[in-house]
Design a protein around this motif. Structure first.
Motif, PDB file in Angstrom:
ATOM      1  N   GLY A  16       6.092   2.401   4.106  1.00  0.00           N
ATOM      2  CA  GLY A  16       6.817   2.186   2.853  1.00  0.00           C
ATOM      3  C   GLY A  16       6.707   3.336   1.880  1.00  0.00           C
ATOM      4  O   GLY A  16       7.356   3.330   0.828  1.00  0.00           O
ATOM      5  N   SER A  17       5.901   4.332   2.228  1.00  0.00           N
ATOM      6  CA  SER A  17       5.663   5.461   1.323  1.00  0.00           C
ATOM      7  C   SER A  17       6.449   6.714   1.702  1.00  0.00           C
ATOM      8  O   SER A  17       6.288   7.744   1.054  1.00  0.00           O
ATOM      9  CB  SER A  17       4.165   5.799   1.336  1.00  0.00           C
ATOM     10  N   LEU A  37       3.352  -1.653   3.791  1.00  0.00           N
ATOM     11  CA  LEU A  37       2.557  -1.226   2.643  1.00  0.00           C
ATOM     12  C   LEU A  37       1.066  -1.246   2.964  1.00  0.00           C
ATOM     13  O   LEU A  37       0.251  -0.856   2.130  1.00  0.00           O
ATOM     14  CB  LEU A  37       2.828  -2.146   1.445  1.00  0.00           C
ATOM     15  N   VAL A  41      -0.024   3.159   4.974  1.00  0.00           N
ATOM     16  CA  VAL A  41      -0.033   3.777   3.645  1.00  0.00           C
ATOM     17  C   VAL A  41      -1.474   4.059   3.224  1.00  0.00           C
ATOM     18  O   VAL A  41      -2.316   3.159   3.240  1.00  0.00           O
ATOM     19  CB  VAL A  41       0.648   2.861   2.603  1.00  0.00           C
ATOM     20  N   LYS A  46      -0.946   3.712  -2.321  1.00  0.00           N
ATOM     21  CA  LYS A  46      -0.668   2.274  -2.351  1.00  0.00           C
ATOM     22  C   LYS A  46       0.274   1.884  -3.494  1.00  0.00           C
ATOM     23  O   LYS A  46       1.242   1.139  -3.294  1.00  0.00           O
ATOM     24  CB  LYS A  46      -1.977   1.480  -2.474  1.00  0.00           C
ATOM     25  N   ALA A  49       3.833   3.608  -3.298  1.00  0.00           N
ATOM     26  CA  ALA A  49       4.622   3.117  -2.161  1.00  0.00           C
ATOM     27  C   ALA A  49       5.480   1.920  -2.560  1.00  0.00           C
ATOM     28  O   ALA A  49       6.595   1.755  -2.064  1.00  0.00           O
ATOM     29  CB  ALA A  49       3.710   2.745  -1.001  1.00  0.00           C
ATOM     30  N   ARG A  50       4.970   1.086  -3.465  1.00  0.00           N
ATOM     31  CA  ARG A  50       5.759  -0.074  -3.918  1.00  0.00           C
ATOM     32  C   ARG A  50       7.057   0.389  -4.579  1.00  0.00           C
ATOM     33  O   ARG A  50       8.123  -0.170  -4.324  1.00  0.00           O
ATOM     34  CB  ARG A  50       4.954  -0.905  -4.915  1.00  0.00           C
ATOM     35  N   ASP A  81       1.208  -6.149  -4.585  1.00  0.00           N
ATOM     36  CA  ASP A  81       2.222  -6.015  -3.532  1.00  0.00           C
ATOM     37  C   ASP A  81       3.118  -7.254  -3.496  1.00  0.00           C
ATOM     38  O   ASP A  81       4.347  -7.150  -3.462  1.00  0.00           O
ATOM     39  CB  ASP A  81       1.561  -5.863  -2.151  1.00  0.00           C
TER      40      ASP A  81
END
Length: 284
Positions: A16-17, A37, A41, A46, A49-50, A81
């Motif tokens: 996700g990053s 995530l 990651v 962390k 990435a969101r 998350d």
């Protein structure tokens, strides 16, 4: 297409990053994507990435099922998350290391009506698989065979004999409660023959598909977990023969020297429905 009708032959993990990987995934011929995530990651990424993932999910991923794997709720990042993912509105949220249905209860409080998927990767999760699969918000199970092998202290074997009890318990639970279930990853992503063998084993056991760690694995998984042309042709002939038998007042038919009963017709219709769903996805 609703979740139950969708195929899950190929389920690819994407970090996700990584914006470039997230963009590339929009053009890959996969049935589903797990936007990760968690393991993919680093700790330093962390939080960012969101935001990266939220931006990516504003794009159109076509017919691909979009599943987001969050960090565990017992980690420093899990709750944030879950709160972020509930605003992204993917097709489902995947919780790692689910060991009991209460883990899913805790997530559902945050994510509301989002369908839940569970990573099955702990010994306690194996023993509680029926209760986990029965959770009212659960839509699918994902075998986390790497973490499970670590917990079991088992060794890798091409036949996966040490993993058979765990795979079987989760399969039984998924089938009993109408959940999707996808097999664990094959780590040697350049070994296409080894991948094919493991896909064929998973398909024969009853898995819906396989999780993948590299785009090079997609074609093999899609091929193995799709009905073959021979299976499609046989399904059509079984349905036609049984309909003819019923019209003649008989309860069974014979195709290729084998008895065909109603249960075989049910399977034949499922094969044709899966082939039709795959065709529709390819057309999109």
């Amino acid at each position: 297409m609703d979740m139950q009708a969708r195929p899950f032959r190929s389920v690819l993990y994407i970090p996700g990053s990584r914006p470039r990987a997230l963009e590339k995934a929009r053009g890959l011929p996969v049935d589903a994507i797990i936007f990760d995530l968690e393991d993919a990651v680093s700790i330093d990424e962390k939080e960012s990435a969101r935001e990266t993932l939220a931006e990516a999910l504003q794009n159109d991923y076509g017919p691909r099922t979009r599943i987001v794997r969050i960090n565990g709720l017992d980690t420093p990042w899990g709750r944030a998350d879950a709160e972020a993912v509930s605003k992204m509105q993917p097709d489902a949220v995947l919780l790692p290391k689910v060991s009991a249905p209460q883990d899913l209860d805790s997530l559902a409080i945050i994510t509301g009506d989002l369908p839940l998927w569970a990573m099955m990767e702990t010994p306690l999760g194996m023993l509680n698989a029926p209760q986990i699969a029965a959770h009212p918000k659960l839509a699918g199970l994902v075998m986390g065979t790497n973490d499970l092998a670590k917990e079991l202290q088992s060794r890798f074997r091409p036949d996966r004999l040490p993993m058979q009890t765990s795979l079987g318990l989760c399969l039984l639970a998924a089938k009993a409660h109408g959940c999707k279930i996808v097999d664990g990853v094959y780590n040697a992503f350049k070994d296409s023959e080894g991948l094919r063998g493991e896909c064929e084993q998973g398909r024969d056991m009853g898995f819906d598909g396989k999780t993948l760690i590299h785009p090079a694995q997609i074609d093999v998984a899609n091929e193995v977990f799709a009905p073959s042309q021979e299976e499609i042709d046989l399904a059509r002939r079984q349905i036609a023969a049984f309909a003819q038998a019923e019209a003649e007042g008989q309860g069974v038919a014979v195709v290729d020297g084998r008895i065909v009963e109603n249960l075989h017709v049910v399977t034949a219709r499922e094969i044709l429905a899966k082939a039709d769903a795959i065709q529709r996805i390819a057309a999109e």
